[in-house]
Design a protein around this motif. Structure first.
Motif, PDB file in Angstrom:
ATOM      1  N   SER A   1       0.829  -1.188   0.000  1.00 27.41           N
ATOM      2  CA  SER A   1       0.000   0.000   0.000  1.00 27.41           C
ATOM      3  C   SER A   1       0.869   1.245   0.000  1.00 27.41           C
ATOM      4  O   SER A   1       2.066   1.174   0.203  1.00 27.41           O
TER       5      SER A   1
ATOM      6  N   PRO B   1      -5.476   3.325  -1.742  1.00 29.60           N
ATOM      7  CA  PRO B   1      -5.493   4.556  -2.527  1.00 29.60           C
ATOM      8  C   PRO B   1      -5.325   4.349  -4.029  1.00 29.60           C
ATOM      9  O   PRO B   1      -5.538   5.277  -4.805  1.00 29.60           O
TER      10      PRO B   1
ATOM     11  N   SER C   1      -7.459   6.640   1.245  1.00 25.32           N
ATOM     12  CA  SER C   1      -6.385   6.494   2.214  1.00 25.32           C
ATOM     13  C   SER C   1      -7.023   6.390   3.598  1.00 25.32           C
ATOM     14  O   SER C   1      -8.211   6.679   3.764  1.00 25.32           O
TER      15      SER C   1
ATOM     16  N   PHE D   1       0.386   4.671   1.494  1.00 24.31           N
ATOM     17  CA  PHE D   1      -0.034   5.829   2.248  1.00 24.31           C
ATOM     18  C   PHE D   1       1.125   6.793   2.439  1.00 24.31           C
ATOM     19  O   PHE D   1       2.210   6.410   2.808  1.00 24.31           O
TER      20      PHE D   1
ATOM     21  N   SER E   1      -4.228  15.323  -0.944  1.00 20.99           N
ATOM     22  CA  SER E   1      -3.895  13.905  -0.978  1.00 20.99           C
ATOM     23  C   SER E   1      -2.717  13.567  -0.087  1.00 20.99           C
ATOM     24  O   SER E   1      -1.767  14.334   0.033  1.00 20.99           O
ATOM     25  N   SER E   2      -2.780  12.388   0.525  1.00 17.83           N
ATOM     26  CA  SER E   2      -1.666  11.911   1.350  1.00 17.83           C
ATOM     27  C   SER E   2      -0.844  10.868   0.607  1.00 17.83           C
ATOM     28  O   SER E   2      -0.001  10.224   1.192  1.00 17.83           O
ATOM     29  N   VAL E   3      -1.125  10.697  -0.663  1.00 11.58           N
ATOM     30  CA  VAL E   3      -0.543   9.577  -1.401  1.00 11.58           C
ATOM     31  C   VAL E   3       0.509  10.074  -2.376  1.00 11.58           C
ATOM     32  O   VAL E   3       0.327  11.075  -3.050  1.00 11.58           O
TER      33      VAL E   3
END
Length: 287
Positions: free
Chosen positions: A3, A104, A132, A5, A18-20
């Motif tokens: 993943s 995500p 997320s 994140f 966005s945190s990605v």
């Protein structure tokens, strides 16, 4: 599952941006259609189910006196964080759990949705969201009985924020299961050089050794954020047999079970008498 994140440190629970990491998304998008190829890039994750699913099931059953043998996890709400193509969500759903899988990477969710649709029972028990973790915090406070984050924490940018989010969406006394990779010389040699560059067990570039998490560090973060760590167990993958086993050493892979303290007990999370039951994991960090 793998993943991507990428938490923002200054405003950890903001959902306005966005945190990605977009570079990571592209990397995993290329493999999104390969999740269910049991001989392909994710073969090791498929076979990990042979030990991680019973670990989750048996731990939860040992905490409950009332369950249905046919559907032992019936009535349990599980959040599978970084669910990928659903490799762990599906067997948990088959055990009767109500599973929410989040990832995500939209292509991962598309693959997971398509695969569960082949089984009408799973179609009812599992729902997937392209999201997320911090994006679902606000609407999911104290929603889940269990969170599983398997092969995820070595991809997060801010681990403490990730754990705080887990604590927020878990009910008091809820369980958190994590599997991940230790940061040792051995894990660099076997996890990066051999697994990625020589044998191709894992797609090259999947992992950054600097982001591997030692169990001591993970335990400290869990304990300081309202969790009581119940067990830490070493895991070992045999590439020749394609199988996983439990081992004493946590020098490579390991699994953790932690329980979120009840609201009143949260300030005393590190004082739990169950601490003494924890499996010792100091049996050498290099195998």
């Amino acid at each position: 599952q793998l993943s991507l994140f990428r938490f923002t440190v200054k405003r950890p629970f903001s959902t306005s941006h966005s945190s990605v990491d977009s570079k990571e998304i592209k990397k995993f998008q290329l493999l999104a259609h390969k999740w269910w190829d049991e001989e392909g890039e994710y073969a090791a994750l498929h076979s990990m189910n042979d030990i991680r699913v019973p670990f989750i099931r048996d731990t939860l059953l040992s905490m409950s006196s009332n369950y249905d043998l046919g559907n032992p996890l019936s009535g349990i709400k599980i959040l599978d964080v970084g669910c990928g193509g659903g490799l762990l969500s599906e067997p948990l759903g088959r055990l009767g759990a109500s599973v929410t899988g989040i990832d995500p990477v939209e292509d991962n969710i598309r693959t997971a949705d398509q695969h569960k649709s082949f089984d009408p029972v799973l179609a009812k028990r599992i729902q997937y969201k392209s999201s997320s973790l911090e994006e679902i915090v606000e609407q999911s406070v104290e929603t889940f009985d269990v969170i599983v984050a398997s092969e995820v924490v070595e991809h997060v940018a801010d681990l403490e924020t990730f754990i705080k989010c887990c604590s927020q969406v878990l009910k008091p006394e809820g369980s958190l299961f994590i599997t991940t990779i230790n940061r040792t010389q051995l894990s660099y040699v076997l996890g990066i050089l051999v697994a990625e560059k020589i044998m191709g067990i894992v797609p090259e570039g999947t992992h950054e050794w600097e982001k591997f998490v030692p169990p001591e560090e993970l335990e400290r973060l869990l304990e300081s954020n309202g969790f009581s760590v119940k067990s830490v167990k070493g895991m070992l993958y045999n590439p020749l047999s394609g199988s996983w086993s439990w081992v004493e050493s946590t020098g490579l892979n390991y699994a953790v079970h932690a329980v979120r303290s009840g609201a009143r007990a949260q300030s005393h999370a590190t004082d739990s008498p169950l601490q003494t039951d924890r499996q010792q994991h100091s049996a050498g960090t290099a195998g």
